[in-house]
Write a protein that holds these residues in place. Structure first.
Motif, mmCIF file in Angstrom:
data_model
loop_
_atom_site.group_PDB
_atom_site.id
_atom_site.type_symbol
_atom_site.label_atom_id
_atom_site.label_comp_id
_atom_site.label_asym_id
_atom_site.label_seq_id
_atom_site.Cartn_x
_atom_site.Cartn_y
_atom_site.Cartn_z
ATOM 1 N N ARG A 40 0.854 -1.189 0.000
ATOM 2 C CA ARG A 40 0.000 0.000 0.000
ATOM 3 C C ARG A 40 0.885 1.232 0.000
ATOM 4 O O ARG A 40 1.783 1.368 0.829
ATOM 5 C CB ARG A 40 -0.933 0.008 1.210
ATOM 6 C CG ARG A 40 -1.809 1.261 1.248
ATOM 7 C CD ARG A 40 -2.900 1.166 2.286
ATOM 8 N NE ARG A 40 -3.720 2.371 2.265
ATOM 9 C CZ ARG A 40 -4.846 2.533 2.955
ATOM 10 N NH1 ARG A 40 -5.289 1.539 3.730
ATOM 11 N NH2 ARG A 40 -5.527 3.665 2.873
ATOM 12 N N THR A 97 -3.045 3.745 -3.038
ATOM 13 C CA THR A 97 -2.827 2.687 -4.029
ATOM 14 C C THR A 97 -2.542 1.355 -3.348
ATOM 15 O O THR A 97 -1.726 1.277 -2.428
ATOM 16 C CB THR A 97 -1.660 3.052 -4.957
ATOM 17 O OG1 THR A 97 -1.938 4.309 -5.589
ATOM 18 C CG2 THR A 97 -1.464 1.983 -6.026
ATOM 19 N N ARG A 116 -1.834 -2.939 -3.996
ATOM 20 C CA ARG A 116 -1.552 -4.090 -4.862
ATOM 21 C C ARG A 116 -1.315 -5.300 -3.988
ATOM 22 O O ARG A 116 -0.576 -5.244 -2.999
ATOM 23 C CB ARG A 116 -0.331 -3.858 -5.746
ATOM 24 C CG ARG A 116 0.015 -5.085 -6.613
ATOM 25 C CD ARG A 116 1.272 -4.873 -7.438
ATOM 26 N NE ARG A 116 1.607 -6.080 -8.181
ATOM 27 C CZ ARG A 116 2.376 -7.076 -7.701
ATOM 28 N NH1 ARG A 116 2.890 -6.986 -6.469
ATOM 29 N NH2 ARG A 116 2.617 -8.146 -8.451
ATOM 30 N N GLU A 141 -3.705 -11.430 -8.988
ATOM 31 C CA GLU A 141 -3.230 -10.088 -8.669
ATOM 32 C C GLU A 141 -4.436 -9.172 -8.508
ATOM 33 O O GLU A 141 -5.344 -9.174 -9.357
ATOM 34 C CB GLU A 141 -2.304 -9.559 -9.761
ATOM 35 C CG GLU A 141 -1.709 -8.200 -9.433
ATOM 36 C CD GLU A 141 -0.717 -7.722 -10.482
ATOM 37 O OE1 GLU A 141 -0.122 -6.654 -10.277
ATOM 38 O OE2 GLU A 141 -0.562 -8.420 -11.513
ATOM 39 N N ARG A 170 -5.466 -5.133 -7.864
ATOM 40 C CA ARG A 170 -4.901 -3.795 -7.942
ATOM 41 C C ARG A 170 -6.024 -2.781 -7.839
ATOM 42 O O ARG A 170 -7.126 -3.010 -8.337
ATOM 43 C CB ARG A 170 -4.156 -3.599 -9.266
ATOM 44 C CG ARG A 170 -3.073 -4.629 -9.510
ATOM 45 C CD ARG A 170 -2.379 -4.444 -10.834
ATOM 46 N NE ARG A 170 -3.277 -4.659 -11.969
ATOM 47 C CZ ARG A 170 -2.849 -4.984 -13.197
ATOM 48 N NH1 ARG A 170 -1.551 -5.122 -13.415
ATOM 49 N NH2 ARG A 170 -3.705 -5.154 -14.173
ATOM 50 N N GLY A 218 -11.015 -1.309 -7.935
ATOM 51 C CA GLY A 218 -9.901 -1.818 -8.721
ATOM 52 C C GLY A 218 -10.285 -2.991 -9.571
ATOM 53 O O GLY A 218 -11.443 -3.113 -10.004
ATOM 54 N N ARG A 270 -9.558 -10.445 -16.579
ATOM 55 C CA ARG A 270 -9.425 -9.195 -15.850
ATOM 56 C C ARG A 270 -10.758 -8.467 -15.884
ATOM 57 O O ARG A 270 -11.366 -8.319 -16.943
ATOM 58 C CB ARG A 270 -8.338 -8.330 -16.503
ATOM 59 C CG ARG A 270 -8.195 -6.948 -15.877
ATOM 60 C CD ARG A 270 -7.032 -6.225 -16.531
ATOM 61 N NE ARG A 270 -6.917 -4.862 -16.033
ATOM 62 C CZ ARG A 270 -5.912 -4.050 -16.334
ATOM 63 N NH1 ARG A 270 -4.965 -4.462 -17.126
ATOM 64 N NH2 ARG A 270 -5.876 -2.824 -15.840
#
Length: 275
Positions: free
Chosen positions: A123, A127, A129, A141, A143, A197, A270
């Motif tokens: 972090r 932001t 991830r 993943e 994000r 995200g 995604r």
């Protein structure tokens, strides 16, 4: 003679070890949780009997850093919603851990599908991830950016389903009848935020969670929580029925024969945004 540490412990030493483990303080973790709806047929295909799908085909990725004193741990899981009779819970398919100590105990005691892997939780301001990786592939993943504070939930009881078994010494079947374990966790949360995200699933021969595509993203959160857990054996299960699924637990060289579904994208699925 000096004590030989591989020798037998006394009853008093065994009792002291049990007492010490029962008095562990709350251990807090910081983690990202992503939940999505997937293809219902794909979800049903990964459930060994007697587990069955629920009315909503959900997948949950949990990616955490655990604040163990002097022993920081990365821990993650990818699980699907399942039911055993009237009991609803989650069936983990893979649980990457960054240390062997966490891996061994969970597998041998509860039957958890833990494997050594890489766990990332980062972090920077807003932001975020988080990722689970093995064999050089970040197969999950998450994000995004923090987009608001969420109300803290009340302490919650959650159930995971595990199958505990020992593969046969002769290379076929099991040494004893496998059992189904209900692992009950009591969870407390002290911080929780919403993340806007996306989730990326990448093709991996050994961790093929890309077969559970993101059809609709339900939520992504980041928070701080602590849990305890207790397990109980609820029934012995059919060895014949479970045998086709035990490859889920291991990195089997024969998985090279398990190619991705036709038409799949190697970089995975995604989906952006939380709807």
């Amino acid at each position: 003679m000096a004590r030989v540490r591989y020798g037998a412990r006394t009853e008093a030493e065994i009792a002291a070890a049990r007492t010490a483990s029962a008095k562990l303080p709350d251990i807090w973790s910081t983690g990202v949780v992503a939940v999505w709806e997937t293809d219902p047929d794909a979800l049903a295909a990964v459930l060994p009997p007697p587990l069955k799908p629920t009315d909503r085909p959900l997948v949950r990725a949990n990616i955490s850093k655990v604040d163990l004193p002097g022993y920081p741990l990365g821990a993650g899981s990818v699980a699907v919603a399942a039911a055993h009779g009237d009991q609803r819970g989650w069936y983990p398919l893979v649980m990457p851990m960054t240390h062997e100590r966490a891996l061994t105990g969970g597998r041998e005691v509860f039957g958890e599908p833990k494997k050594l892997g890489e766990v990332t939780v980062e972090r920077d301001g807003l932001t975020v991830r988080a990722a689970l990786a093995r064999h050089g592939i970040a197969f999950v993943e998450v994000r995004g950016a923090v987009s608001g504070t969420l109300p803290l939930p009340e302490p919650t009881e959650k159930v995971d389903f595990y199958f505990k078994f020992l593969p046969g010494v002769d290379g076929s079947g099991f040494d004893a009848d496998p059992v189904l374990v209900h692992c009950v966790r009591n969870e407390k949360v002290r911080a929780l935020e919403k993340v806007t995200g996306d989730v990326v699933l990448r093709e991996s021969m050994y961790d093929p969670v890309a077969d559970l595509p993101v059809r609709r993203l339900v939520e992504i959160t980041i928070g701080e929580k602590t849990t305890d857990q207790k397990g109980r054996v609820v029934e012995r299960v059919s060895a014949q029925a479970l045998l086709p699924y035990i490859h889920q637990r291991y990195d089997d060289p024969q998985q090279i024969l398990d190619g991705p579904p036709q038409g799949s994208v190697r970089e995975g699925h995604r989906t952006k945004g939380v709807r």
